[in-house]
Design a protein around this motif. Structure first.
Motif, mmCIF file in Angstrom:
data_model
loop_
_atom_site.group_PDB
_atom_site.id
_atom_site.type_symbol
_atom_site.label_atom_id
_atom_site.label_comp_id
_atom_site.label_asym_id
_atom_site.label_seq_id
_atom_site.Cartn_x
_atom_site.Cartn_y
_atom_site.Cartn_z
ATOM 1 N N LYS A 192 0.842 -1.181 0.000
ATOM 2 C CA LYS A 192 0.000 0.000 0.000
ATOM 3 C C LYS A 192 0.881 1.235 0.000
ATOM 4 O O LYS A 192 1.821 1.334 0.776
ATOM 5 C CB LYS A 192 -0.920 0.000 1.222
ATOM 6 C CG LYS A 192 -1.904 1.168 1.266
ATOM 7 C CD LYS A 192 -2.821 1.052 2.468
ATOM 8 C CE LYS A 192 -3.830 2.197 2.515
ATOM 9 N NZ LYS A 192 -4.744 2.100 3.685
ATOM 10 N N GLY A 193 0.589 2.161 -0.901
ATOM 11 C CA GLY A 193 1.391 3.376 -1.000
ATOM 12 C C GLY A 193 0.739 4.355 -1.950
ATOM 13 O O GLY A 193 -0.484 4.480 -1.981
ATOM 14 N N ALA A 194 1.563 5.008 -2.768
ATOM 15 C CA ALA A 194 1.021 6.009 -3.688
ATOM 16 C C ALA A 194 1.906 6.119 -4.916
ATOM 17 O O ALA A 194 3.113 5.874 -4.860
ATOM 18 C CB ALA A 194 0.905 7.363 -3.007
ATOM 19 N N ILE A 195 1.283 6.474 -6.045
ATOM 20 C CA ILE A 195 2.016 6.839 -7.255
ATOM 21 C C ILE A 195 2.287 8.334 -7.157
ATOM 22 O O ILE A 195 1.369 9.129 -6.927
ATOM 23 C CB ILE A 195 1.196 6.547 -8.522
ATOM 24 C CG1 ILE A 195 0.858 5.064 -8.624
ATOM 25 C CG2 ILE A 195 1.950 7.005 -9.774
ATOM 26 C CD1 ILE A 195 -0.120 4.743 -9.751
ATOM 27 N N GLY A 196 3.544 8.730 -7.327
ATOM 28 C CA GLY A 196 3.876 10.141 -7.243
ATOM 29 C C GLY A 196 4.591 10.623 -8.488
ATOM 30 O O GLY A 196 5.585 10.024 -8.903
ATOM 31 N N SER A 247 12.218 5.502 -2.010
ATOM 32 C CA SER A 247 10.940 5.219 -2.652
ATOM 33 C C SER A 247 10.036 4.336 -1.793
ATOM 34 O O SER A 247 9.122 3.703 -2.293
ATOM 35 C CB SER A 247 11.178 4.547 -4.015
ATOM 36 O OG SER A 247 11.980 3.399 -3.877
ATOM 37 N N LYS A 248 10.308 4.291 -0.482
ATOM 38 C CA LYS A 248 9.495 3.456 0.394
ATOM 39 C C LYS A 248 8.056 3.969 0.425
ATOM 40 O O LYS A 248 7.801 5.146 0.636
ATOM 41 C CB LYS A 248 10.088 3.484 1.813
ATOM 42 C CG LYS A 248 9.613 2.337 2.706
ATOM 43 C CD LYS A 248 10.426 2.304 3.981
ATOM 44 C CE LYS A 248 10.072 1.077 4.827
ATOM 45 N NZ LYS A 248 10.880 1.018 6.054
ATOM 46 N N LEU A 277 10.159 -2.812 -2.570
ATOM 47 C CA LEU A 277 9.331 -3.963 -2.217
ATOM 48 C C LEU A 277 10.189 -4.950 -1.439
ATOM 49 O O LEU A 277 11.279 -5.317 -1.874
ATOM 50 C CB LEU A 277 8.779 -4.648 -3.478
ATOM 51 C CG LEU A 277 7.724 -3.889 -4.286
ATOM 52 C CD1 LEU A 277 7.411 -4.660 -5.566
ATOM 53 C CD2 LEU A 277 6.465 -3.683 -3.472
ATOM 54 N N ARG A 278 9.685 -5.362 -0.278
ATOM 55 C CA ARG A 278 10.396 -6.337 0.563
ATOM 56 C C ARG A 278 11.834 -5.886 0.838
ATOM 57 O O ARG A 278 12.779 -6.645 0.641
ATOM 58 C CB ARG A 278 10.369 -7.724 -0.084
ATOM 59 C CG ARG A 278 8.953 -8.258 -0.297
ATOM 60 C CD ARG A 278 8.977 -9.668 -0.877
ATOM 61 N NE ARG A 278 7.627 -10.138 -1.127
ATOM 62 C CZ ARG A 278 6.980 -9.968 -2.267
ATOM 63 N NH1 ARG A 278 7.573 -9.340 -3.264
ATOM 64 N NH2 ARG A 278 5.745 -10.427 -2.427
#
Length: 285
Positions: free
Chosen positions: A6-10, A86-87, A142-143
């Motif tokens: 879960k996150g966001a496109i920026g 980029s977390k 990721l991970r």
């Protein structure tokens, strides 16, 4: 479907809250090691080569050996402190023509789902990518590992493909035929004809894993104590090609549909007319 990130496109000052979902899944029978004599499970025990003791999973850390006998021990706490810019963010670096990305660089695929409040910016980005024929090169963590990723449109959904870094792709130098080879126009035409023949009525969705199907049948038979089913023989691969043109033609002939069975010929018009006259005279007499 359960999300795994879960996150966001920026990009620029735009932020689109999203979730990632695994786009693929591999099917198969999970096999493990057993003792052939009695079927007992084989267990792998984690033991330390220095003290010889078995080590609990919670006491295992990661290490790097520099090749001179020195080992750097890295704990989970050490790795957590490493910077990941980029977390929780799919950071758009640039937009490129979709055809400029070599599939060799693509890795795993994830569907990108929008949060309810982000429907409009999600659709706006999707439609802009479709209209321009572009894809977005991004960074994502990721991970605990940062990687490049490609953001593109599939049907009406955004898809994220993790990518290899440029220096992780090996050079193909020296693998192509070293000698100069001349391909004649008729050979190229014959190859194109074979390609068309092989592609007729091809349905990718109808393809399946024949090995996996045979393995499923074998496992089922073993569990039920039934005879092992007969397996279809695998055709041997050709070991050489003596005459390229003959091989191409034989391949085309093998794919050609069987000729239709001959049908009864219709009576010629003159014969039909004569037969009608004869029947009329016979009826009148």
């Amino acid at each position: 479907m359960r999300s795994m990130w879960k996150g966001a496109i920026g990009f620029g000052l735009v932020s689109i809250p999203v979730k990632l979902y695994s786009a693929t899944e591999e099917h198969g029978v999970s096999l493990h090691q057993v003792h052939a004599a009695d079927g007992g499970r084989i267990r792998m025990r984690r033991s330390c080569e220095k003290c010889g003791k078995e080590v609990a999973y919670a006491d295992i850390a990661k290490g790097y050996d520099d090749g001179t006998g020195r080992t750097a021990v890295l704990t989970d706490a050490d790795l957590t402190e490493l910077p990941l810019p980029s977390k929780k963010l799919i950071d758009v670096l640039a937009f490129v023509d979709a055809g400029d990305i070599d599939p060799l660089a693509l890795s795993r695929a994830y569907y990108v789902g929008a949060e309810a409040a982000a429907a409009k910016p999600y659709v706006l980005l999707r439609e802009a990518l479709v209209k321009t024929g572009k894809a977005a090169v991004t960074k994502i963590a990721l991970r605990t590992r940062e990687s490049l990723a490609l953001l593109r449109v599939h049907e009406d959904v955004l898809v994220l493909h993790t990518m290899l870094w440029p220096d992780e792709i090996r050079s193909a130098s020296g693998l192509a035929p070293s000698e100069k080879v001349t391909v004649r126009p008729q050979e190229l035409k014959m190859a194109e004809s074979l390609m068309e023949t092989l592609s007729e009525d091809f349905d990718l969705a109808a393809q399946h894993d024949e090995y996996q199907h045979a393995l499923d049948e074998l496992v089922a038979a073993k569990l039920e104590g039934e005879p092992i089913p007969e397996m279809a023989e695998t055709a041997a691969a050709p070991d050489n090609v003596v005459d390229l043109m003959s091989a191409l033609q034989a391949s085309i002939d093998a794919r050609a549909p069987a000729p239709a069975a001959p049908t009864a010929k219709k009576a010629a018009p003159k014969k039909k007319a004569a037969a009608k006259k004869a029947a009329a005279r016979k009826k009148a007499g």
